[in-house]
Design a protein around this motif. Structure first.
Motif, mmCIF file in Angstrom:
data_model
loop_
_atom_site.group_PDB
_atom_site.id
_atom_site.type_symbol
_atom_site.label_atom_id
_atom_site.label_comp_id
_atom_site.label_asym_id
_atom_site.label_seq_id
_atom_site.Cartn_x
_atom_site.Cartn_y
_atom_site.Cartn_z
ATOM 1 N N SER A 1 0.858 -1.190 0.000
ATOM 2 C CA SER A 1 0.000 0.000 0.000
ATOM 3 C C SER A 1 0.892 1.237 0.000
ATOM 4 O O SER A 1 2.124 1.137 0.150
ATOM 5 C CB SER A 1 -0.881 0.007 1.245
ATOM 6 N N LEU A 2 0.284 2.402 -0.162
ATOM 7 C CA LEU A 2 1.051 3.648 -0.104
ATOM 8 C C LEU A 2 1.757 3.757 1.246
ATOM 9 O O LEU A 2 2.923 4.162 1.314
ATOM 10 C CB LEU A 2 0.127 4.841 -0.327
ATOM 11 N N ARG A 3 1.066 3.402 2.315
ATOM 12 C CA ARG A 3 1.663 3.483 3.648
ATOM 13 C C ARG A 3 2.864 2.547 3.773
ATOM 14 O O ARG A 3 3.913 2.936 4.303
ATOM 15 C CB ARG A 3 0.610 3.132 4.702
ATOM 16 N N THR A 4 2.715 1.322 3.276
ATOM 17 C CA THR A 4 3.820 0.359 3.333
ATOM 18 C C THR A 4 4.986 0.827 2.480
ATOM 19 O O THR A 4 6.153 0.703 2.873
ATOM 20 C CB THR A 4 3.349 -1.024 2.854
ATOM 21 N N ALA B 1 5.718 3.891 1.787
ATOM 22 C CA ALA B 1 6.339 5.009 2.496
ATOM 23 C C ALA B 1 7.279 4.505 3.581
ATOM 24 O O ALA B 1 8.378 5.048 3.779
ATOM 25 C CB ALA B 1 5.260 5.910 3.085
ATOM 26 N N GLN B 2 6.863 3.472 4.301
ATOM 27 C CA GLN B 2 7.712 2.894 5.346
ATOM 28 C C GLN B 2 8.973 2.281 4.735
ATOM 29 O O GLN B 2 10.074 2.417 5.280
ATOM 30 C CB GLN B 2 6.926 1.831 6.119
ATOM 31 N N ALA C 1 7.654 8.592 7.254
ATOM 32 C CA ALA C 1 6.722 7.838 6.412
ATOM 33 C C ALA C 1 5.361 8.509 6.347
ATOM 34 O O ALA C 1 4.695 8.474 5.304
ATOM 35 C CB ALA C 1 6.594 6.407 6.940
ATOM 36 N N TRP C 2 4.940 9.158 7.441
ATOM 37 C CA TRP C 2 3.603 9.756 7.449
ATOM 38 C C TRP C 2 3.535 10.951 6.515
ATOM 39 O O TRP C 2 2.488 11.228 5.917
ATOM 40 C CB TRP C 2 3.188 10.142 8.870
ATOM 41 N N SER D 1 3.446 9.358 2.855
ATOM 42 C CA SER D 1 2.118 8.820 2.530
ATOM 43 C C SER D 1 1.080 9.940 2.466
ATOM 44 O O SER D 1 0.163 9.902 1.632
ATOM 45 C CB SER D 1 1.704 7.760 3.554
ATOM 46 N N GLY D 2 1.221 10.972 3.299
ATOM 47 C CA GLY D 2 0.277 12.096 3.280
ATOM 48 C C GLY D 2 0.330 12.852 1.966
ATOM 49 O O GLY D 2 -0.705 13.168 1.362
ATOM 50 N N ARG E 1 -1.224 10.757 -0.762
ATOM 51 C CA ARG E 1 -2.694 10.760 -0.755
ATOM 52 C C ARG E 1 -3.233 12.067 -1.341
ATOM 53 O O ARG E 1 -4.189 12.065 -2.122
ATOM 54 C CB ARG E 1 -3.216 10.558 0.669
ATOM 55 N N SER F 1 -2.699 7.131 -4.049
ATOM 56 C CA SER F 1 -2.887 6.073 -3.049
ATOM 57 C C SER F 1 -2.976 4.683 -3.665
ATOM 58 O O SER F 1 -2.540 3.694 -3.082
ATOM 59 C CB SER F 1 -4.151 6.340 -2.224
#
Length: 328
Positions: free
Chosen positions: A43-46, A48-49, A60-61, A64-65, A68, A73
């Motif tokens: 995912s986008l969050r993963t 980013a991490q 990472a936040w 991902s922010g 989005r 995303s």
């Protein structure tokens, strides 16, 4: 009221400036040229991490922010990505969404053995070498071919891969490619060949691959071996003897070597050897599936890459004297 409006205006400008700074200012990297791998299904969050843990110096936040807000995303693609010093976060995210991965390749050559293939894989610095400490049996087990010799089962070709891919994934692709080619050739083979299975075709194709010096002779060489199998004659092919000798072979094949029995020695044993002796290419597979219609039972190298074919032993002996011993 004017003071309040001015405050909000100033604050808004500051926020816009901060966002623009984050998005377009070069991001700090742990290396001047950084390679980060985004795993499949991330995912986008993963993603980013993965970027942050891989050396991109932005939380990472925030990554991902921004992703989005940019509407990325659902468009992040897996793979290995290379980032140069000076890249902005916006360009970095666009790279991930476009799938602009960093790739390398490895070439497996027709006629190579599995040992040579493994050496080629181990020498490719862009791969993760998870098979380096495995034996052949462990590798085949990982590939779903437990108990099967690896020799011949991998199709010779150039394989492109994302940098930092696992080497087992390249082997899996080469195995699948050989299985596909072998099955296709088997289904279109000539009728009444003295071969009982795709594996026997693979074995004979590996011998044809090793014996062929000139492409125009390939089907004729296959025809000779098919004729000998039909008549119950031993194949008597030097490359099988050399393969059976393994590391004992010093580059000089002697008469004693031809008489030394091994499972692959087709001078001392009838029929096909128990396994292929190399990875054959598509042309060798097709030559065995569609051998030349010939009465030849023998051939000898002429010294220029081509072969002289003979239907009788007397004619073959004359050819040997002419081309191998320099006698008229």
């Amino acid at each position: 009221m004017k003071s309040l409006a001015k405050f909000f205006f100033t604050t808004g400008l500051a926020l816009v400036a901060a966002v623009l700074l984050v998005v377009f200012w070069p991001v700090p990297l742990s290396e001047s040229k950084l390679l980060v791998r985004v795993p499949p299904g991330a995912s986008l969050r993963t993603a980013a991490q993965s970027l942050n843990e891989g050396g991109v110096g932005v939380p990472a936040w925030i990554i991902s922010g921004v992703g989005r807000i940019a509407g990325l995303s659902t468009s992040i693609k897996a793979g290995s990505y290379e980032f140069d010093e000076g890249i902005a976060l916006w360009a970095l995210l666009r790279k991930l969404s476009s799938g602009d991965t960093s790739q390398a390749d490895v070439l497996f050559v027709e006629g190579s053995t599995f040992r040579e293939m493994r050496a080629k894989l181990n020498g490719q610095p862009e791969l993760l070498h998870i098979t380096r400490d495995m034996n052949d049996a462990d590798i085949m087990s990982r590939l779903g071919m437990a108990g099967q010799s690896p020799e011949g089962w991998f199709f010779p070709d150039t394989y492109r891969f994302d940098k930092r891919s696992e080497d087992i994934a390249v082997l899996q692709r080469a195995l699948a490619a050989m299985q596909k080619q072998l099955n296709t050739v088997w289904l279109s083979r000539d009728a009444n060949l003295p071969l009982k299975s795709t594996y026997e075709l693979l074995i004979l194709a590996s011998i044809v691959e090793k014996e062929t010096g000139t492409a125009s002779d390939r089907a004729q060489i296959a025809g000779v071996f098919i004729n000998r199998l039909r008549k119950g004659m031993r194949l008597q092919t030097d490359p099988t003897v050399i393969y059976g000798l393994g590391e004992r072979f010093d580059g000089n094949l002697r008469k004693a070597d031809l008489q030394r029995d091994t499972p692959h020695n087709t001078y001392t044993r009838a029929g096909l050897p128990p396994t292929p002796i190399c990875m054959p290419g598509l042309a060798a597979l097709q030559a065995v599936a569609h051998p030349a219609k010939t009465d030849a039972l023998y051939f000898v190298a002429k010294g220029d890459g081509s072969s002289q074919f003979s239907a009788t032993l007397d004619a073959h002996n004359r050819a040997v004297n002419q081309y191998q011993r320099g006698k008229p």
